[in-house]
Design an enzyme around this catalytic site. Structure first.
Site, mmCIF file in Angstrom:
data_model
loop_
_atom_site.group_PDB
_atom_site.id
_atom_site.type_symbol
_atom_site.label_atom_id
_atom_site.label_comp_id
_atom_site.label_asym_id
_atom_site.label_seq_id
_atom_site.Cartn_x
_atom_site.Cartn_y
_atom_site.Cartn_z
ATOM 1 N N ARG A 47 0.847 -1.200 0.000
ATOM 2 C CA ARG A 47 0.000 0.000 0.000
ATOM 3 C C ARG A 47 0.884 1.253 0.000
ATOM 4 N NH1 ARG A 47 -2.967 -2.985 4.499
ATOM 5 N NH2 ARG A 47 -4.551 -4.172 3.382
ATOM 6 N N PHE A 92 -11.348 -3.963 -5.896
ATOM 7 C CA PHE A 92 -11.325 -4.911 -4.775
ATOM 8 C C PHE A 92 -10.756 -4.198 -3.538
ATOM 9 C CE2 PHE A 92 -10.641 -7.094 -8.784
ATOM 10 C CZ PHE A 92 -11.605 -8.087 -8.786
ATOM 11 N N ASP A 134 -15.931 -2.646 -4.552
ATOM 12 C CA ASP A 134 -15.876 -3.952 -3.885
ATOM 13 C C ASP A 134 -17.286 -4.526 -3.911
ATOM 14 O OD1 ASP A 134 -13.612 -5.260 -1.784
ATOM 15 O OD2 ASP A 134 -15.663 -5.987 -1.493
ATOM 16 N N CYS A 148 -3.039 -13.204 -4.820
ATOM 17 C CA CYS A 148 -2.662 -13.791 -3.528
ATOM 18 C C CYS A 148 -2.766 -15.308 -3.544
ATOM 19 C CB CYS A 148 -3.506 -13.195 -2.405
ATOM 20 S SG CYS A 148 -5.275 -13.430 -2.639
HETATM 21 N N1 SAH Z 1 -7.297 -4.412 -1.337
HETATM 22 C C1 SAH Z 1 -7.750 -4.851 -0.047
HETATM 23 C C2 SAH Z 1 -7.921 -6.346 0.074
HETATM 24 C C3 SAH Z 1 -8.749 -6.989 -0.977
HETATM 25 S S1 SAH Z 1 -9.335 -8.568 -0.527
HETATM 26 C C4 SAH Z 1 -6.805 -4.342 1.027
HETATM 27 O O1 SAH Z 1 -5.844 -3.635 0.721
HETATM 28 O O2 SAH Z 1 -7.024 -4.652 2.185
HETATM 29 C C5 SAH Z 1 -10.389 -8.931 -1.847
HETATM 30 C C6 SAH Z 1 -11.673 -8.136 -1.858
HETATM 31 O O3 SAH Z 1 -12.369 -8.458 -3.044
HETATM 32 C C7 SAH Z 1 -12.644 -8.415 -0.730
HETATM 33 O O4 SAH Z 1 -12.924 -7.220 -0.077
HETATM 34 C C8 SAH Z 1 -13.913 -8.961 -1.419
HETATM 35 O O5 SAH Z 1 -15.089 -8.481 -0.810
HETATM 36 C C9 SAH Z 1 -13.764 -8.420 -2.801
HETATM 37 N N2 SAH Z 1 -14.369 -9.134 -3.905
HETATM 38 C C10 SAH Z 1 -14.434 -10.464 -4.141
HETATM 39 N N3 SAH Z 1 -14.962 -10.724 -5.339
HETATM 40 C C11 SAH Z 1 -15.248 -9.519 -5.906
HETATM 41 C C12 SAH Z 1 -15.794 -9.114 -7.160
HETATM 42 N N4 SAH Z 1 -16.137 -9.992 -8.097
HETATM 43 N N5 SAH Z 1 -15.926 -7.794 -7.401
HETATM 44 C C13 SAH Z 1 -15.557 -6.889 -6.480
HETATM 45 N N6 SAH Z 1 -15.040 -7.210 -5.296
HETATM 46 C C14 SAH Z 1 -14.885 -8.505 -5.004
#
Ligand code: SAH
Length: 403
Positions: A220, A236, A258, A347
C-alpha cells in the site's frame, strides 16, 4: 507413550528434507503402531532414517505436517520457542508493541496450521489502547494443542483478548468444523489500528479472514508513492487500504469498488476518520462488470490497483484463474492514461510469479500497451517466505508503468 511411525515410500523424503513440511497420503508406504488424529508421529524414510516429527491426521490428504526435524514433543515449551523465534524475526523489521502484524504464519514459522495476527490500537475510536490477537487453528495438530499454545502465548506476548477465527474453509480439509469467538479475555467490536500513518478500524470477529489484510501493508505504501495528483481506481478495495493510502499521499480522487457492502461501510468510516471522505468515492459491485462499464464510459485513471481474492484455489483451477487475471489486467490497462501506473496483485500461491508475469505480458500485448516494470513485490516481512516451501511465496504485487 510410544509414538507411531510413518514409513515413507522410496524418495518421498527428498522434498521433505529440502524443507517442505507436508506428507501426503500417497507418499506413505505404511504406518507402524497406533496413530490417533492429532497425535505426534515419527516420519521415517524408506531406509528408516528419521525425517522429523509430525502432526498426524488420518482424515486429511495432508496426512502429516512436520513440526520438528529433531525428536521432541509439541508441548508448551516447544510452542514458546517457536513463537519466540517468530517474534524475534518480526522485531527486526517492526515494533510489535506499537504495530499490528502477523505474529505467526503457520508452516513458514515452523508452526503448521497456526496463524496469529496481533492488532494494536484503540478499542473503538478514542477507546483504551491495547493489544488483541486473532487466531486461526487450521490443522488438527494445533487445534488439539490450543491450550498449550495459548499458555505459551500468554507468557511471551500477553494480549488483552484473543479471538478465534477458525472459520477458514481449509479447516474442512482437516475434518474440523468452523469455530469463532473469544477464547481469552475480551475482544472489542472494533480495534482502531495504525498503518502507514493512517487509522483503520478492524473488526476482529466479523471482518474478512482475520479482520485486516496485513500482508499488503508495504505494498500500500509502495503504491501510494505514485498517487500524487493522479486519479486512482482501487479495485477490490475491501476497507480502503490501498485507496486511502493513495488519497493521503495526494491523489486527486480515489474511486473504490468492492462487492461487499460491509467492507465498503468500513472503508467509508475509515475515510471519515482520516479526514479523507471528500476524496474517496465508493461503489458496490462486481469489479469485472464495473471495469467494463468504466471502459464504455471512456473513464481514465492515472493509477489502478487490482487486488482480487485468490482465483486459483487448487491446481485444477489455475487455467480458469489465468483467464480471470488476464481479463482483469487487460481491462485495467485499457483504463490507464499514457504513463499510468498499474499495481496488480494475486494472492494465490497456485498462480506463482512464473505464471503471473507472462499473464501480464499477454494482457499488455492485447491492450496494445508497453509496460515498464517498476517493482515485483511480494507480501510484507511478517509473512515470511521460506526455502523449500513454495506455498509461502503467495502474494505477487507488480508495479508497472504503461506507455
Ligand atoms: N485491497 C484490499 C484487500 C482486498 S481482498 C486491502 O488492501 O485490504 C479482496 C476483496 O475483493 C474483498 O474485499 C472482497 O469483498 C472483494 N471481492 C471479491 N470478489 C469480488 C468481485 N467480483 N468484485 C468486487 N469485489 C470482489
Amino acid at each position: 507413550m510410544e509414538r507411531a511411525r510413518l514409513i515413507l515410500k522410496p524418495k518421498e523424503d527428498l522434498r521433505l528434507r529440502s524443507g517442505h513440511p507436508w506428507v501426503y497420503d500417497n507418499e506413505i508406504s505404511r504406518v507402524e503402531g497406533e496413530a490417533a488424529g492429532g497425535a505426534e508421529v515419527e516420519v521415517l524414510d524408506a531406509r528408516r532414517q528419521l525425517v522429523g516429527l509430525a502432526f498426524y491426521n488420518p482424515a486429511s490428504k495432508i496426512r502429516a505436517r512436520l513440526y520438528s526435524r529433531a525428536l521432541r514433543a509439541a508441548d508448551e515449551a516447544f510452542f514458546a520457542e517457536r513463537l519466540g523465534k517468530a517474534l524475534e524475526w518480526r522485531r527486526r523489521f517492526f515494533d510489535p508493541e506499537r504495530q499490528s502484524l502477523r505474529l505467526a504464519f503457520g508452516e513458514a514459522d515452523g508452526l503448521p496450521g497456526l496463524v496469529l495476527d496481533s492488532f494494536v490500537g484503540e478499542a473503538g475510536a478514542g477507546g483504551p489502547r491495547g493489544r488483541w490477537l486473532s487466531a486461526q487453528f487450521l490443522s488438527l495438530g494445533v487445534d488439539a494443542r490450543k491450550a498449550a499454545i495459548m499458555k505459551a502465548l500468554a507468557g511471551l506476548f500477553p494480549a488483552d483478548g484473543v479471538v478465534e477465527r477458525s472459520d477458514a474453509p481449509v479447516r474442512a480439509f482437516e475434518g474440523l468444523k468452523p469455530a469463532v469467538g473469544a477464547i481469552a479475555g475480551t475482544v472489542p467490536p472494533s480495534v482502531w489500528i495504525e498503518e502507514n500513518g493512517l487509522s483503520f478500524a478492524v473488526d476482529l470477529v466479523g471482518g474478512q479472514k482475520t479482520g485486516w489484510f496485513l500482508d499488503q501493508r508495504s505494498n500500500r505504501a509502495a503504491a501510494a508513492r505514485f498517487a500524487r495528483g493522479r486519479r486512482v481506481l482501487d479495485a477490490f478495495c475491501n476497507q480502503g487500504g490501498f485507496g486511502l493510502a493513495c488519497a493521503a499521499a495526494g491523489a486527486a480522487e480515489v474511486l473504490g469498488v468492492d462487492s461487499s457492502a460491509e467492507a465498503l461501510a468500513a472503508a467509508a468510516a475509515n475515510a471519515e476518520r482520516n479526514g479523507l471522505a471528500g476524496k474517496l468515492r465508493l461503489e458496490e459491485g462486481n469489479a469485472f462488470d464495473f471495469l467494463r462499464a468504466l471502459e464504455r464510459e471512456r473513464e481514465r485513471f492515472g493509477l489502478v490497483v487490482l487486488d482480487p481474492p485468490a482465483f486459483a484455489k487448487n491446481r485444477a483451477s489455475v487455467e480458469s484463474a489465468r483467464r480471470g487475471y488476464k481479463d482483469l489486467n487487460l481491462r485495467a490497462l485499457k483504463l490507464l492514461e499514457p504513463g499510468g501506473i498499474l499495481v496488480t496483485c494475486s494472492c494465490s500461491h497456485w498462480f506463482g510469479p512464473e505464471l503471473f508475469g507472462p499473464m501480464l505480458e499477454e494482457a499488455a500485448h492485447d491492450a496494445g500497451r508497453r509496460l515498464r516494470t517498476i517493482e515485483e513485490r511480494a507480501q510484507d516481512l511478517d509473512h515470511p517466505i521460506v526455502s523449500g516451501y513454495p506455498e509461502s511465496r503467495y502474494l505477487k504485487c507488480f508495479i508497472v508503468e504503461a506507455d
